[in-house]
Design a protein around this motif. Structure first.
Motif, PDB file in Angstrom:
ATOM      1  N   ILE A  43       0.847  -1.202   0.000  1.00  0.00           N
ATOM      2  CA  ILE A  43       0.000   0.000   0.000  1.00  0.00           C
ATOM      3  C   ILE A  43       0.883   1.254   0.000  1.00  0.00           C
ATOM      4  O   ILE A  43       0.661   2.198  -0.751  1.00  0.00           O
ATOM      5  CB  ILE A  43      -0.933   0.007   1.239  1.00  0.00           C
ATOM      6  CG1 ILE A  43      -1.912  -1.165   1.172  1.00  0.00           C
ATOM      7  CG2 ILE A  43      -1.672   1.328   1.350  1.00  0.00           C
ATOM      8  CD1 ILE A  43      -2.626  -1.452   2.473  1.00  0.00           C
ATOM      9  N   VAL A  44       1.909   1.221   0.832  1.00  0.00           N
ATOM     10  CA  VAL A  44       2.818   2.358   0.921  1.00  0.00           C
ATOM     11  C   VAL A  44       3.537   2.573  -0.412  1.00  0.00           C
ATOM     12  O   VAL A  44       3.632   3.691  -0.922  1.00  0.00           O
ATOM     13  CB  VAL A  44       3.839   2.148   2.070  1.00  0.00           C
ATOM     14  CG1 VAL A  44       4.962   3.158   1.989  1.00  0.00           C
ATOM     15  CG2 VAL A  44       3.141   2.242   3.424  1.00  0.00           C
ATOM     16  N   GLN A  45       3.994   1.455  -1.013  1.00  0.00           N
ATOM     17  CA  GLN A  45       4.731   1.587  -2.268  1.00  0.00           C
ATOM     18  C   GLN A  45       3.824   2.085  -3.399  1.00  0.00           C
ATOM     19  O   GLN A  45       4.179   2.997  -4.134  1.00  0.00           O
ATOM     20  CB  GLN A  45       5.364   0.243  -2.663  1.00  0.00           C
ATOM     21  CG  GLN A  45       6.227   0.361  -3.909  1.00  0.00           C
ATOM     22  CD  GLN A  45       6.968  -0.922  -4.241  1.00  0.00           C
ATOM     23  OE1 GLN A  45       6.411  -2.016  -4.105  1.00  0.00           O
ATOM     24  NE2 GLN A  45       8.217  -0.798  -4.669  1.00  0.00           N
ATOM     25  N   LEU A  46       2.637   1.492  -3.510  1.00  0.00           N
ATOM     26  CA  LEU A  46       1.718   1.915  -4.570  1.00  0.00           C
ATOM     27  C   LEU A  46       1.298   3.366  -4.380  1.00  0.00           C
ATOM     28  O   LEU A  46       1.123   4.103  -5.344  1.00  0.00           O
ATOM     29  CB  LEU A  46       0.470   1.027  -4.587  1.00  0.00           C
ATOM     30  CG  LEU A  46       0.670  -0.449  -4.973  1.00  0.00           C
ATOM     31  CD1 LEU A  46      -0.656  -1.199  -4.885  1.00  0.00           C
ATOM     32  CD2 LEU A  46       1.260  -0.585  -6.363  1.00  0.00           C
ATOM     33  N   GLY A  47       1.157   3.772  -3.120  1.00  0.00           N
ATOM     34  CA  GLY A  47       0.726   5.134  -2.842  1.00  0.00           C
ATOM     35  C   GLY A  47       1.864   6.142  -2.911  1.00  0.00           C
ATOM     36  O   GLY A  47       1.674   7.304  -2.600  1.00  0.00           O
ATOM     37  N   ASP A  48       3.052   5.666  -3.297  1.00  0.00           N
ATOM     38  CA  ASP A  48       4.224   6.532  -3.387  1.00  0.00           C
ATOM     39  C   ASP A  48       4.401   7.333  -2.093  1.00  0.00           C
ATOM     40  O   ASP A  48       4.532   8.537  -2.088  1.00  0.00           O
ATOM     41  CB  ASP A  48       4.071   7.479  -4.578  1.00  0.00           C
ATOM     42  CG  ASP A  48       5.434   8.011  -5.013  1.00  0.00           C
ATOM     43  OD1 ASP A  48       6.456   7.431  -4.587  1.00  0.00           O
ATOM     44  OD2 ASP A  48       5.472   9.006  -5.752  1.00  0.00           O
ATOM     45  N   LYS A  77      -3.216   2.477  -8.943  1.00  0.00           N
ATOM     46  CA  LYS A  77      -1.809   2.159  -9.144  1.00  0.00           C
ATOM     47  C   LYS A  77      -1.470   0.704  -9.438  1.00  0.00           C
ATOM     48  O   LYS A  77      -0.398   0.417  -9.963  1.00  0.00           O
ATOM     49  CB  LYS A  77      -1.001   2.614  -7.913  1.00  0.00           C
ATOM     50  CG  LYS A  77      -0.998   4.109  -7.700  1.00  0.00           C
ATOM     51  CD  LYS A  77      -0.117   4.778  -8.748  1.00  0.00           C
ATOM     52  CE  LYS A  77      -0.013   6.284  -8.551  1.00  0.00           C
ATOM     53  NZ  LYS A  77       0.474   6.658  -7.228  1.00  0.00           N
ATOM     54  N   MET A  78      -2.340  -0.232  -9.065  1.00  0.00           N
ATOM     55  CA  MET A  78      -1.946  -1.637  -9.194  1.00  0.00           C
ATOM     56  C   MET A  78      -1.527  -2.004 -10.606  1.00  0.00           C
ATOM     57  O   MET A  78      -0.543  -2.714 -10.809  1.00  0.00           O
ATOM     58  CB  MET A  78      -3.078  -2.549  -8.736  1.00  0.00           C
ATOM     59  CG  MET A  78      -2.853  -3.094  -7.344  1.00  0.00           C
ATOM     60  SD  MET A  78      -4.112  -4.257  -6.880  1.00  0.00           S
ATOM     61  CE  MET A  78      -3.540  -4.669  -5.231  1.00  0.00           C
ATOM     62  N   ALA A  79      -2.283  -1.505 -11.584  1.00  0.00           N
ATOM     63  CA  ALA A  79      -2.025  -1.888 -12.979  1.00  0.00           C
ATOM     64  C   ALA A  79      -0.601  -1.559 -13.408  1.00  0.00           C
ATOM     65  O   ALA A  79       0.040  -2.336 -14.126  1.00  0.00           O
ATOM     66  CB  ALA A  79      -3.027  -1.185 -13.888  1.00  0.00           C
ATOM     67  N   SER A  80      -0.073  -0.421 -12.934  1.00  0.00           N
ATOM     68  CA  SER A  80       1.259  -0.042 -13.382  1.00  0.00           C
ATOM     69  C   SER A  80       2.350  -0.882 -12.722  1.00  0.00           C
ATOM     70  O   SER A  80       3.514  -0.826 -13.113  1.00  0.00           O
ATOM     71  CB  SER A  80       1.500   1.447 -13.126  1.00  0.00           C
ATOM     72  OG  SER A  80       1.291   1.731 -11.769  1.00  0.00           O
ATOM     73  N   TYR A  81       1.965  -1.664 -11.695  1.00  0.00           N
ATOM     74  CA  TYR A  81       2.957  -2.515 -11.016  1.00  0.00           C
ATOM     75  C   TYR A  81       2.779  -3.993 -11.363  1.00  0.00           C
ATOM     76  O   TYR A  81       3.509  -4.835 -10.886  1.00  0.00           O
ATOM     77  CB  TYR A  81       2.844  -2.356  -9.503  1.00  0.00           C
ATOM     78  CG  TYR A  81       3.591  -1.144  -8.972  1.00  0.00           C
ATOM     79  CD1 TYR A  81       4.864  -1.283  -8.421  1.00  0.00           C
ATOM     80  CD2 TYR A  81       3.028   0.130  -9.031  1.00  0.00           C
ATOM     81  CE1 TYR A  81       5.549  -0.184  -7.940  1.00  0.00           C
ATOM     82  CE2 TYR A  81       3.708   1.229  -8.535  1.00  0.00           C
ATOM     83  CZ  TYR A  81       4.965   1.072  -7.991  1.00  0.00           C
ATOM     84  OH  TYR A  81       5.647   2.154  -7.507  1.00  0.00           O
TER      85      TYR A  81
END
Ligand code: SF4
Lengths: 469, 244
Positions: free
Chosen positions: A144-149, A174-178
């Protein structure tokens, strides 16, 4: 997210003042910390021998730290004998280079990570990025922290400052871009969010060949590393990839397998308020088909060890109990501490690891009222208030404060001077304004100052001969 | 018993009424109270703000002044905790003779409620105070001195007094000496929560064993016009029908 990006933040009081204004943050934090606090208190109360366990945990850690050189060499020998490779890293740059080189040697360009504070401390993700390697966090909260930058704000619950609907938004955006995108029509039900993370992560686990982990404990006797986690993602990370690189602070050592018994009781109860930890993984050297590297990280730790009072911070097992009982953390939030180690432990560990050169680091030992709740909660009895006061003694003080303290010291040196100052204050008492100037304005913004009495106690005693006249 | 009163610099200067109450109370209980005029300050502000040298000098002064007495009573959990916790640490960095004097003097220093309950062995001090009171166990009384239920046992024996529990009593009020000045926003937020809890009890009086915390909470109680008064434990225990 790295230790690096935190530097350059303003000092704690300013960060905290901003956080205090964020009512959503305060609500999230209060709710979460009070819930865990309550659970912890009840499971700790169940154990009649908690005090003995706590003393044992402290003793084992102190003994290990006193003999750290010996046990580290023993660990190296045991890991090597079991087919693993041991690397020594003096600082963040060296550790990052070692890991980047190891990953590049595999020919891979991505790694999965299981929650490791040590790699956050050294800014590994960013360092790998510069080498063209992407690091994927797999712990739910870290994800969550990583996706939320974003930055982690709690040791155990890095996304404690986020609520369900915020998490849903982050996943959708954000999930799609990861990797695998969030499912259509994702709700903010905890089950739905967990399922979305599970699907996203499963794909990642099955396709990534290199993993980076931390460890809660390392056992010198057997060369075993131990990770405690509650989602099972850690176990996937530790077992599926072909290459496993563990980055661990040198203070995480325990002499023998038997010592683990104490910490497997202390840690889950203190951190999640559970009697037993859901997933406890241990691994020793290289297992079949997997290559294993251990990077032993110093990054300031031996310097901390050299400080007689401050070294007790190295006993910390990162349970986060001190954060959950800290009234300052509850209001200021984790980001205000400007480090991967927030809360009371961060206030003593960060300025020791980094030194007190920056305004932020110099303000951290003052980010406490010395109320002592953290010391009471700490399962390895780190006297956090003692270390805070000790560090304050080494901090550089603002000139005005230095002068004020010296003046106060001068007054207190002689009772006659104190009596004189009191009489002067009493004479001027009608002229004390309701709002004080300068650094004292913070006091009168929300509080009335007390009335200054016409006569001090000592003058009363003098005048009445102790009330006899 | 020769009892010395350590008034503390804050009480001496800002809350002399607390000192007078301690004198009244201890005399009523048969103690011979003395006030060594040479006393000044325990050094807490200096030590806790990061000036150990100044603190050590004040600790030496304290020991010089109080060494000769059988017992030293301080109406402040925080200053008593300072002497008990920090003086041995300060002494360790000093010379051996100072460490010896500290070791002899420190055990004689008591917070008021400790002295009453443990040394004099009384919980009923003959007080009368017909009001609704709530008690805030300040951090240093609670976790520094481990006063436990001594203060509330004393209050429960006061005739006419109705003791109402304070929700979140064990949480810090946000004073913390210079913390209130260095981190005013967090301090005010903590005190705001404390004041809400105090006002919610419906008590007329907020009582504690530390005037510093009371000054901080009281300043907010007053600013918010709650009408709740602050009183030191000694003042309630000193009150009798005759004083009314
Ligand atoms: S300092 Fe103690 S309470 Fe805080 S995280 Fe470390 S072990 Fe836990």
């Amino acid at each position: 997210m790295s230790g690096g990006t935190f530097l350059g933040m303003p000092a704690f009081p300013r960060n905290a003042a901003a956080a205090v204004q964020d009512s959503q943050l305060r609500f999230n934090l209060r709710k979460a910390t009070h819930t865990i606090r309550g659970k912890r208190a009840s499971v700790v109360a169940e154990l009649p021998d908690w005090a003995e366990l706590r003393a044992a945990g402290k003793e084992i850690k102190d003994h290990t730290l006193r003999n750290l050189d010996r046990y580290l060499l023993q660990l190296e020998e045991a890991v090597t004998a079991a087919g693993g490779h041991v690397h020594w890293a003096a600082d963040a740059a060296e550790a990052n280079r070692i890991v980047a080189d190891l990953v590049k040697a595999t020919g891979e360009t991505s790694v999965v990570k299981v929650k490791s504070m040590a790699t956050q401390e050294i800014g590994l993700n960013e360092a790998l990025q510069e080498e063209g390697i992407t690091a994927y966090e797999t712990d739910l909260a870290e994800l969550i922290v990583q996706l939320g930058d974003d930055w982690p704000s709690h040791i155990l619950v890095p996304a404690i400052h986020r609520n369900r609907s915020e998490i849903r938004e982050i996943f959708q955006e954000k999930m799609a871009s990861y990797g695998r995108a969030a499912p259509e029509g994702l709700t903010d039900e905890p089950r739905a969010l967990a399922e979305a993370a599970r699907l996203h992560l499963r794909e990642r686990f099955l396709s990534t060949k290199v993993a980076v982990s931390g460890a809660n404990f390392m056992i010198a006797e057997t060369g075993t590393l131990v990770v405690l986690e509650s989602e099972g993602n850690g176990r996937m990370c530790l077992t599926l990839p072909e290459t496993l690189i563990s980055v661990v602070g040198i203070e995480k050592l325990l002499p023998s397998w038997r010592d683990l018994e104490v910490f497997l009781q202390l840690l889950p109860r203190s951190s999640t308020g559970e009697r037993m930890n859901p997933y406890t993984s241990t691994w020793t050297g290289a297992v079949e088909g997997q290559e294993f590297h251990l990077v032993l990280l110093d990054n300031g730790r031996t310097r901390v060890l050299a400080d007689e009072v401050g070294r007790q911070a190295l006993r910390c097992i990162r349970c986060s109990a001190c954060l959950n009982v800290c009234p300052v953390y509850e209001r200021a939030g984790g980001h205000a501490y400007g480090s991967v180690y927030p809360g009371p432990i961060g206030a003593i560990l960060t300025p020791q690891l980094r030194g007190m050169g920056s305004a932020l680091d110099a303000s951290l030992p003052y980010a406490s009222t010395l109320c002592g709740a953290c010391f009471d909660a700490c399962p390895v009895a780190i006297d956090i208030p003692e270390v805070l006061v000790h560090l304050r003694g080494k901090a550089r003080h603002p000139r005005a404060e230095r002068l004020g303290m010296r003046a106060a010291g001068w007054v207190f040196d002689r009772p006659a001077r104190l009596a004189g100052a009191q009489r002067l204050g009493a004479r001027l008492r009608r002229f004390v304004p309701g709002r004080l100037p300068g650094p004292l304005a913070g006091w009168t913004d929300t509080r009335d100052i007390p009335d200054i009495p016409a006569e001090s106690f000592r003058d009363w005693w003098d005048r009445t001969d102790g009330g006899a006249r | 018993m020769r009892v010395a009163l350590f008034i503390t610099c804050v009480n001496d200067t800002l809350f002399p009424g607390t000192g007078r109450a301690v004198v009244t109370l201890l005399r009523r209980l048969g103690c011979d109270v003395e006030f060594p005029q040479a006393q000044t300050c325990c050094g807490q502000m200096h030590v806790n703000t990061g000036y150990p040298e100044e603190g050590r000098r004040l600790a030496r002064h304290f020991v010089d002044v109080f060494a000769e007495y059988d017992a030293v009573v301080a109406p402040s959990g925080s200053c008593a905790a300072m002497v008990r916790e920090q003086y041995p640490r300060l002494a360790r960095a000093g010379d051996a003779s100072f460490a010896g004097e500290v070791a002899e003097t420190v055990p004689k220093v008591h917070d008021l409620s400790e002295f009453l309950v443990d040394v004099l062995g009384v919980t009923d001090v003959g007080a009368y105070f017909p009001h609704r009171v709530t008690y805030h166990p300040t951090c240093h009384s609670l976790r520094g001195l481990r006063l436990g239920d001594r203060p509330t046992r004393l209050l429960e024996q006061v005739r006419g007094l109705e003791l109402v529990p304070l929700p979140g009593a064990e949480e810090c009020c946000g004073f913390g000496g210079t913390f209130a000045v260095k981190n005013p926003a967090v301090s005010a937020a903590m005190c705001g929560d404390k004041v809400r809890n105090v006002a919610g009890t419906g008590a007329e009086v907020l009582c504690a064993a530390d005037n510093s915390c009371l000054m901080h909470i009281g300043g907010t109680l007053k600013r918010q016009r709650t009408g709740v008064r602050i009183m030191h434990l000694a003042e309630i225990l000193a009150a009798t029908e005759a004083t009314r």
